[in-house]
Design a protein around this motif. Structure first.
Motif, short mmCIF file in Angstrom:
data_model
loop_
_atom_site.label_atom_id
_atom_site.label_comp_id
_atom_site.label_asym_id
_atom_site.label_seq_id
_atom_site.Cartn_x
_atom_site.Cartn_y
_atom_site.Cartn_z
N LEU A 291 -13.63 96.69 -83.72
CA LEU A 291 -13.11 95.54 -84.45
C LEU A 291 -11.73 95.13 -83.92
CD1 LEU A 291 -14.20 96.48 -88.08
CD2 LEU A 291 -15.25 94.81 -86.54
N THR A 292 -10.92 96.12 -83.55
CA THR A 292 -9.59 95.81 -83.01
C THR A 292 -9.70 95.16 -81.63
OG1 THR A 292 -8.74 97.77 -84.16
CG2 THR A 292 -7.31 96.76 -82.52
N ALA A 293 -10.56 95.71 -80.79
CA ALA A 293 -10.69 95.19 -79.43
C ALA A 293 -11.27 93.78 -79.41
CB ALA A 293 -11.59 96.12 -78.61
N MET A 294 -11.97 93.38 -80.48
CA MET A 294 -12.59 92.05 -80.52
C MET A 294 -11.82 91.07 -81.40
SD MET A 294 -16.58 93.23 -80.79
CE MET A 294 -17.22 91.61 -80.41
N ALA A 295 -10.68 91.50 -81.93
CA ALA A 295 -9.94 90.67 -82.90
C ALA A 295 -8.98 89.72 -82.19
CB ALA A 295 -9.17 91.56 -83.87
N ALA A 296 -9.52 88.86 -81.34
CA ALA A 296 -8.69 87.86 -80.66
C ALA A 296 -8.26 86.78 -81.65
CB ALA A 296 -9.46 87.23 -79.50
N GLN A 297 -7.03 86.33 -81.54
CA GLN A 297 -6.52 85.31 -82.46
C GLN A 297 -7.36 84.04 -82.38
OE1 GLN A 297 -2.34 84.55 -82.01
NE2 GLN A 297 -1.77 86.70 -82.22
N GLY A 298 -7.75 83.54 -83.54
CA GLY A 298 -8.47 82.28 -83.60
C GLY A 298 -9.94 82.37 -83.28
N ARG A 299 -10.46 83.58 -83.08
CA ARG A 299 -11.88 83.73 -82.77
C ARG A 299 -12.51 84.74 -83.71
NH1 ARG A 299 -11.86 85.49 -76.70
NH2 ARG A 299 -13.92 86.20 -77.33
N ASP A 300 -13.70 84.40 -84.21
CA ASP A 300 -14.42 85.33 -85.06
C ASP A 300 -14.98 86.47 -84.23
OD1 ASP A 300 -13.87 83.86 -87.30
OD2 ASP A 300 -15.80 82.83 -87.36
N VAL A 301 -15.22 87.60 -84.89
CA VAL A 301 -15.76 88.79 -84.23
C VAL A 301 -17.28 88.71 -84.23
CG1 VAL A 301 -15.99 91.29 -84.36
CG2 VAL A 301 -13.78 90.21 -84.85
N LYS A 302 -17.90 88.75 -83.05
CA LYS A 302 -19.35 88.82 -82.94
C LYS A 302 -19.73 90.29 -82.75
CE LYS A 302 -19.84 84.20 -80.91
NZ LYS A 302 -20.35 83.42 -79.76
N LEU A 303 -20.10 90.92 -83.86
CA LEU A 303 -20.29 92.37 -83.86
C LEU A 303 -21.71 92.74 -83.50
CD1 LEU A 303 -19.04 95.14 -84.47
CD2 LEU A 303 -19.77 94.85 -86.85
N ALA A 304 -21.84 93.59 -82.49
CA ALA A 304 -23.15 94.12 -82.10
C ALA A 304 -23.06 95.64 -82.09
CB ALA A 304 -23.54 93.62 -80.71
N THR A 305 -24.16 96.29 -82.46
CA THR A 305 -24.20 97.75 -82.49
C THR A 305 -23.88 98.33 -81.12
OG1 THR A 305 -25.84 97.65 -84.25
CG2 THR A 305 -25.63 99.73 -83.08
N SER A 306 -24.32 97.64 -80.06
CA SER A 306 -24.08 98.14 -78.71
C SER A 306 -22.58 98.24 -78.41
CB SER A 306 -24.75 97.22 -77.68
OG SER A 306 -24.28 95.89 -77.80
N ARG A 307 -21.80 97.33 -78.98
CA ARG A 307 -20.35 97.39 -78.78
C ARG A 307 -19.77 98.66 -79.40
NH1 ARG A 307 -16.92 93.24 -76.44
NH2 ARG A 307 -18.23 91.44 -76.05
N VAL A 308 -20.21 98.95 -80.61
CA VAL A 308 -19.71 100.15 -81.30
C VAL A 308 -20.11 101.40 -80.52
CG1 VAL A 308 -19.61 101.36 -83.50
CG2 VAL A 308 -19.96 98.89 -83.47
N GLU A 309 -21.34 101.39 -80.03
CA GLU A 309 -21.81 102.53 -79.24
C GLU A 309 -20.95 102.71 -77.99
OE1 GLU A 309 -25.94 104.22 -77.19
OE2 GLU A 309 -25.84 102.18 -78.00
N GLY A 310 -20.60 101.59 -77.36
CA GLY A 310 -19.77 101.66 -76.16
C GLY A 310 -18.40 102.27 -76.43
N TYR A 311 -17.81 101.90 -77.54
CA TYR A 311 -16.48 102.45 -77.86
C TYR A 311 -16.58 103.88 -78.41
CZ TYR A 311 -14.40 97.97 -76.78
OH TYR A 311 -13.98 96.84 -76.11
N ARG A 312 -17.76 104.26 -78.93
CA ARG A 312 -17.97 105.67 -79.25
C ARG A 312 -17.90 106.49 -77.96
NH1 ARG A 312 -22.92 108.16 -80.38
NH2 ARG A 312 -23.58 107.07 -78.48
N ASN A 313 -18.47 105.94 -76.89
CA ASN A 313 -18.40 106.63 -75.59
C ASN A 313 -16.95 106.75 -75.12
OD1 ASN A 313 -21.18 106.66 -75.70
ND2 ASN A 313 -21.43 104.89 -74.36
N PHE A 314 -16.12 105.78 -75.49
CA PHE A 314 -14.71 105.85 -75.13
C PHE A 314 -14.02 107.02 -75.82
CE2 PHE A 314 -10.31 104.21 -76.19
CZ PHE A 314 -9.76 104.54 -74.97
N THR A 315 -14.33 107.23 -77.09
CA THR A 315 -13.73 108.38 -77.80
C THR A 315 -14.20 109.68 -77.16
OG1 THR A 315 -15.50 108.53 -79.47
CG2 THR A 315 -13.68 107.04 -79.93
#
Length: 624
Positions: A291-315
């Motif tokens: 959510l933080t990485a996608m929180a660009a000013q003036g743009r809504d967050v388009k949330l996909a499960t694949s994104r969360v999975e990708g950042y889980r790999n980052f942790t």
């Protein structure tokens, strides 16, 4: 013309302008009251409407009945039609309160981020009407008003004060009845910035925390909450000179979280993503970072499960980096000073770390949370894990104890700083590592959440950063060419390097990890490119790859031609589909976007294959 000022909002405004009588014909149960003829009194509203039609028919006054579509409000729970009616209510002089709230934003005392929401705020307050603050609910702050037997109103802090006011008014003690209405929720919420800090008393908390620095909220309550807090804060809170004080300096308007196609989530669409399920599956840190990485000013967050999975790999990547360090006996050394390292790879990572801290600082100051998360990600994944750990391995496995000690000390310092830098974005895993890892030694740790924020130290190792950066550029160029040519990942490719004379000494110290990471066997460093090799240009260097023993050039050229032919057919098919106006008009937008993206990807791949084919043809011509 029929007009009902007491039962229609538009008619009410017309009635006020023309001073028409406000005749209310309904009681609180939806039945006709004593303002109608006697034989109609007590009649239920829907039954009365039927009787009106019947009366017109009986009097031969009805010409025709037409269907008419219009908006009729209904109760969201009962589904009952809501009838506007006049009642006595309490009002707040919002237009007067709005003047200071508008001025404060115009003068920059409070600012909206992104700035485009300032327009929304101004439009609301410039067109504000008197605010009805009384509600007929079972909960809330009760209206502080009491009524005497003749309807006289006494507004007071409490009942004792109201009774004293009544005694003075009537000349005797008089029984009072308190108003049963409660304050609008947003009225109570408007008091929050100072009432929670002990106001109206002048407490230490009020002195310290009012005004606060930042309010984070959604755009849908800019008027309901933000504007009301501004109005009330500036009305009640004054500085020593009597000037109005804003409740907060900055208002950050966060984005809406939508589904991956940009659609608003709803149960009816079946596209709701349950955050608790995501946390159970991928962890709270992964969702928070997404959510933080996608929180660009003036743009809504388009949330996909694949994104969360990708950042889980980052942790996981960060965790494994710490495990690697522990297995290589890395530990913080109190005598280590980052300014005094000798190895170029250490200077490079320290310069990258300092720049990352500076980038995060700058982004957080400007409320660009996505840029801050991006800076953390690039450093931790790309520079620390992908490059520095790989460049450190030859030293950790080597025989030079001085170099090994410096690598260990530097890596410990970098990971320790990286944990502090990452903590606001990944609080759980970083705190867990901080409490458990052996690389911090026996120093008193405390909570990572209370550890000092890293200092941005960069510029000291700028030359090391440039030189190692050039080596990385060479490695990436060779890797890209290997993929294009289809050379097996494990194969060592004979090569020569073309370097300017004054660059050779600097690059010489980096040849071991250039060779290891690019999987090339450097035979010589020379001034002249090899005509028999595939020459890869990377900045000021040229890497000459001798691939004739590794590839059957004719067979590879034929294979690439076949692959390009298949891609041409796929691209032509997509071109035909996208040229079809019916498809573009009728297909969902996300499907059209996906097809265009697919077309671009295929075209890019086709271009890469063509480049590889031309390289091989050139090499084949040189050999003949």
């Amino acid at each position: 013309m029929k007009i009902t000022p007491a039962h229609d909002f538009n008619d009410f405004e017309v009635g006020k302008r023309h001073q028409l009588p406000m005749i209310s014909i309904l009681d609180e149960t939806g039945h006709l009251n004593d303002q109608v003829p006697e034989d109609w009194q007590g009649m239920e509203r829907f039954e009365a409407r039927k009787r009106v039609v019947d009366w017109f028919v009986a009097q031969d006054l009805l010409e025709k009945i037409d269907d008419h579509e219009h908006v009729v409000p209904h109760g969201d729970r009962s589904g009952t039609v809501i009838e506007p009616m006049l009642t006595d209510q309490w009002y707040c002089d919002a237009p007067s309160l709005a003047k200071e709230a508008l001025r404060a934003v115009a003068d920059g005392e409070t600012r909206f981020i992104p700035n485009n929401w300032t327009k929304t705020y101004n439009e609301w307050l410039n067109n504000i009407e008197p605010w009805c603050i009384s509600r007929q609910l079972w909960w809330g702050h009760q209206i502080p008003a009491w009524y005497g037997p003749d309807g006289e109103i006494f507004v007071a802090h409490d009942q004792l004060e109201a009774e004293a006011m009544a005694a003075e008014h009537y000349g005797r003690n008089t029984e009072l009845t308190r108003d049963q209405d409660v304050l609008d929720t947003w009225f109570s919420s408007a008091l929050w910035p100072f009432s929670t800090l002990g106001w109206p008393e002048k407490t230490e908390q009020l002195e310290r925390y009012y005004p606060t620095s930042l309010l984070v909220t959604g755009f849908d309550i800019i008027f309901f909450w933000v504007a009301r807090m501004m109005m009330f804060g500036m009305h009640f809170m004054k500085d020593d000179a009597g000037r109005s004080m804003v409740p907060f300096k900055d208002v950050y308007i966060h984005a809406l979280v939508r589904d991956e196609h940009g659609q608003k989530m709803s149960k009816s669409k079946g596209n709701v993503i349950d955050p608790l399920e995501l946390i159970d599956q991928y962890g709270a840190d992964a969702l928070r970072f997404t959510l933080t990485a996608m929180a660009a000013q003036g743009r809504d967050v388009k949330l996909a499960t694949s994104r969360v999975e990708g950042y889980r790999n980052f942790t996981t990547k960060l965790w494994n980096a710490v495990r690697f360090a522990e297995m290589n006996e890395v530990c913080v050394r109190p005598d280590f000073h980052p300014d005094h390292v000798k190895l170029q790879v250490n200077g490079w990572i320290l310069e990258a770390l300092g720049q990352a801290v500076a980038d995060v600082d700058r982004a957080l100051k400007e409320y660009r949370f996505n840029d801050a998360a991006g800076a953390v990600y690039r450093f931790a994944w790309n520079q620390l894990c992908d490059w520095y750990l790989e460049m450190a391995k030859p030293y950790l496995n080597g025989d030079d104890e001085a170099q090994k000690a410096e690598i260990r000390a530097c890596l410990a310092h970098v990971i320790e700083t990286c944990l502090r830098l990452s903590h606001p974005f990944l609080p759980f895993i970083t705190e867990d590592i901080w409490q458990q890892t052996s690389l911090l030694g026996h120093q008193k740790r405390g909570w990572l959440a209370k550890a000092p924020w890293p200092e941005a130290r960069h510029g000291i190792h700028a030359n090391d950063h440039v030189m190692v950066g050039r080596a990385i550029e060479m490695i990436e160029a060779v890797r890209s060419t290997r993929v294009e040519l289809g050379i097996k990942p494990g194969a060592m490719v004979p090569a020569s390097l073309v370097l300017a004379q004054n660059d050779r000494d600097a690059v010489a110290s980096m040849l071991p990890f250039i060779s290891r990471l690019a999987r090339i066997d450097v035979l010589e460093v020379t001034d002249i490119p090899d005509a028999r090799a595939i020459n890869v240009v990377a900045g000021q260097a040229t890497i000459c790859l001798r691939v004739e023993e590794l590839l059957d050039l004719n067979a590879e050229i034929a294979k690439l031609a076949g692959d390009m032919e298949k891609l041409d057919k796929q691209i032509a098919g997509l071109d035909g589909k996208l040229a079809n106006e019916g498809f573009v008009a009728k297909a969902p937008e996300e499907v059209v976007v996906a097809e265009r993206t697919r077309r671009e990807e295929l075209a890019a791949k086709r271009s890469q294959l063509d480049d590889a084919s031309q390289r091989m043809k050139g090499l084949l011509a040189a050999q003949n």
